[in-house]
Write an enzyme that holds these catalytic residues in place. Structure first.
Site, PDB file in Angstrom:
ATOM      1  N   GLU A 321     -26.912 -44.341 -14.779  1.00  0.00           N
ATOM      2  CA  GLU A 321     -25.731 -44.641 -15.372  1.00  0.00           C
ATOM      3  C   GLU A 321     -25.975 -46.401 -15.296  1.00  0.00           C
ATOM      4  O   GLU A 321     -25.800 -47.268 -16.135  1.00  0.00           O
ATOM      5  CB  GLU A 321     -23.967 -44.348 -14.855  1.00  0.00           C
ATOM      6  N   HIS A 322     -26.015 -47.074 -13.885  1.00  0.00           N
ATOM      7  CA  HIS A 322     -26.944 -48.345 -13.543  1.00  0.00           C
ATOM      8  C   HIS A 322     -27.747 -47.844 -12.714  1.00  0.00           C
ATOM      9  O   HIS A 322     -28.013 -48.108 -11.682  1.00  0.00           O
ATOM     10  CB  HIS A 322     -25.479 -48.108 -12.407  1.00  0.00           C
ATOM     11  N   ASP A 355     -19.086 -54.253 -12.877  1.00  0.00           N
ATOM     12  CA  ASP A 355     -17.629 -53.549 -13.484  1.00  0.00           C
ATOM     13  C   ASP A 355     -16.039 -54.392 -13.685  1.00  0.00           C
ATOM     14  O   ASP A 355     -15.719 -54.311 -13.939  1.00  0.00           O
ATOM     15  CB  ASP A 355     -17.388 -52.511 -12.124  1.00  0.00           C
TER      16      ASP A 355
END
Length: 431
Positions: A321-322, A355
């Site tokens: 994801e990251h 984020d």
């Protein structure tokens, strides 16, 4: 303690393993969806009382209550929300697509219209995971796409109210209607519609296991952004990185969820050991240390690769994801990255920047789905409709090609629908 694995001595299954939640919630979610579909608001209120401990008389948060929440929100956070919203909008503005028209041959027009979805449902988690950032990240692209109505659902607190910071974010980015209901029942309400909550065209936003399963089950009845799994971070780091910084970045995702995954891939055995020690030193200081501990012990790993190129190969296989490229020349490796939700380049770009504030979306593909899917974007809130126009002369030029193609596929009705237009007995006097 986070494990250290030597890539050359470890089987691929252990390197690439992801531990998913073992308890299936398929059947209880199915029952909740059925109840909400059959009984509407009555079922929503019963589930809110049972799961959230709140007895509600009304589900919708009126505009006055949203304004009150905005006024009582943390002033510093409100200022940050405005600045973050500007940056998110500026980035996503580049994703806006235009309709197009093609007229390259006489008598033929072809085109595509880009149309916004009429109504979208935004799920915002509550409880220990009440994140105003998710409101911004999911609502702003929808607004830029031209969505006509955005309905937000989120669980109420024990006082029956929505946290002021969530309401402030909703007002700043332009949410149209807010409802205090969460869980699988909120997804059901958005999918089927109830007396209070309108049916939407698409449901977006993160949630835990019940919400993810509910989105999975209603897909087809409505669109969804993705079925998101636990948070993930993979850091590729060279031996010149500060181990304390790498450890902090790993823990930034471990504190999300006991099932979150924090992985370091490095070509330095010395860094691996130093990061392992730094994680143990920092973890007890976290507010959510119990969650982080479960995540690190269950899914955390440090992989010592033979080279940074091998580290990139491992990252592409995991498709995180990251992905942080904490290396001296990060742009030398960017083109080699094929599978990742969002990439953070260099030693001064922690995932937390994405984020909250940088601008690119933080709603990202998880569980390896970055191999074939993308971050949330303006594209998620539009649909494309294509159209075609032929004059009779243009159709005549294409007649034999279309007719013969159809006959080769055994579809004589298709062929006849073209040929009949040139049969003197049926031909229409059209241009």
């Amino acid at each position: 303690m986070i494990r250290i694995l030597k890539e050359a001595e470890t089987n691929r299954g252990e390197i690439f393993a992801r531990e998913d939640p073992v308890d299936s919630v398929e059947e209880p979610v199915r029952a909740i969806l059925a109840q909400v579909k059959a009984r509407g608001d009555e079922a929503l209120k019963e589930y809110t009382k049972a799961f959230d401990g709140v007895e509600l008389t009304s589900l919708e948060v009126g505009p006055g209550a949203v304004d009150e929440g905005f006024r009582s929100a943390d002033p510093l956070l409100v200022e940050i929300l405005y600045r973050a919203a500007e940056r998110i909008a500026a980035f996503h503005q580049h994703q806006v697509r235009n309709s197009f028209l093609v007229n390259e041959e006489d008598g033929i027009l072809m085109g595509q219209k880009v149309l916004p979805l009429a109504r979208v449902g935004l799920y915002v988690p509550g409880g220990t995971a009440a994140y105003p950032s998710s409101v911004l990240m999911n609502c702003i692209p929808a607004k830029l796409a031209g969505v006509k109505e955005i309905c937000m659902v989120t669980p109420p607190g024990k006082n029956g109210k929505i946290p002021p910071n969530i309401l402030a974010a909703a007002r700043i980015c332009g949410v149209d209607r807010v409802f205090r209901v969460g869980g699988a029942q909120a997804v059901a309400a958005l999918a089927y519609g109830t007396e209070s909550i309108p049916k939407v065209d698409k449901i977006v936003g993160p949630g835990k296991q019940f919400v993810a399963e509910a989105k999975k089950q209603v897909f087809g009845q409505v669109g969804i952004d993705m079925v998101a799994g636990p948070s993930e971070i993979l850091v590729i780091a060279d031996g010149k990185c500060r181990p304390e910084i790498v450890a902090a970045d790993l823990l930034s995702q471990a504190e999300h969820d006991p099932n979150a995954s924090a992985v370091l891939v490095t070509d330095s055995a010395a860094l691996a050991e130093a990061v392992q020690a730094a994680v143990e030193e920092q973890l007890p200081k976290l507010l959510r240390k119990d969650i982080a501990r479960a995540s690190i012990d269950r899914n955390g790993k440090i992989i010592v690769a033979q080279s940074l190129d091998t580290a990139v190969e491992i990252a592409n296989e995991i498709a995180p994801e990251h992905l942080e490229l904490c290396v001296e020349q990060p742009f030398d490796y960017l083109d080699k990255i094929q599978n990742a939700g969002s990439v953070f380049l260099g030693r001064n770009c922690p995932e937390a920047l994405g984020d909250y504030f940088a601008g690119p979306n933080h709603t990202l593909p998880t569980s390896g789905t970055a191999r074939f899917s993308s971050p949330l974007s303006v594209d998620d809130f539009v649909k494309k409709m294509q159209y075609t126009y032929y004059t009779k002369r243009a159709l005549e030029k294409a007649q034999m090609s279309v007719s013969n193609f159809a006959k080769k596929e055994g579809l004589t009705g298709h062929a006849r629908s073209v040929d009949i237009r040139f049969d003197p007995a049926f031909a229409e006097e059209t241009p």
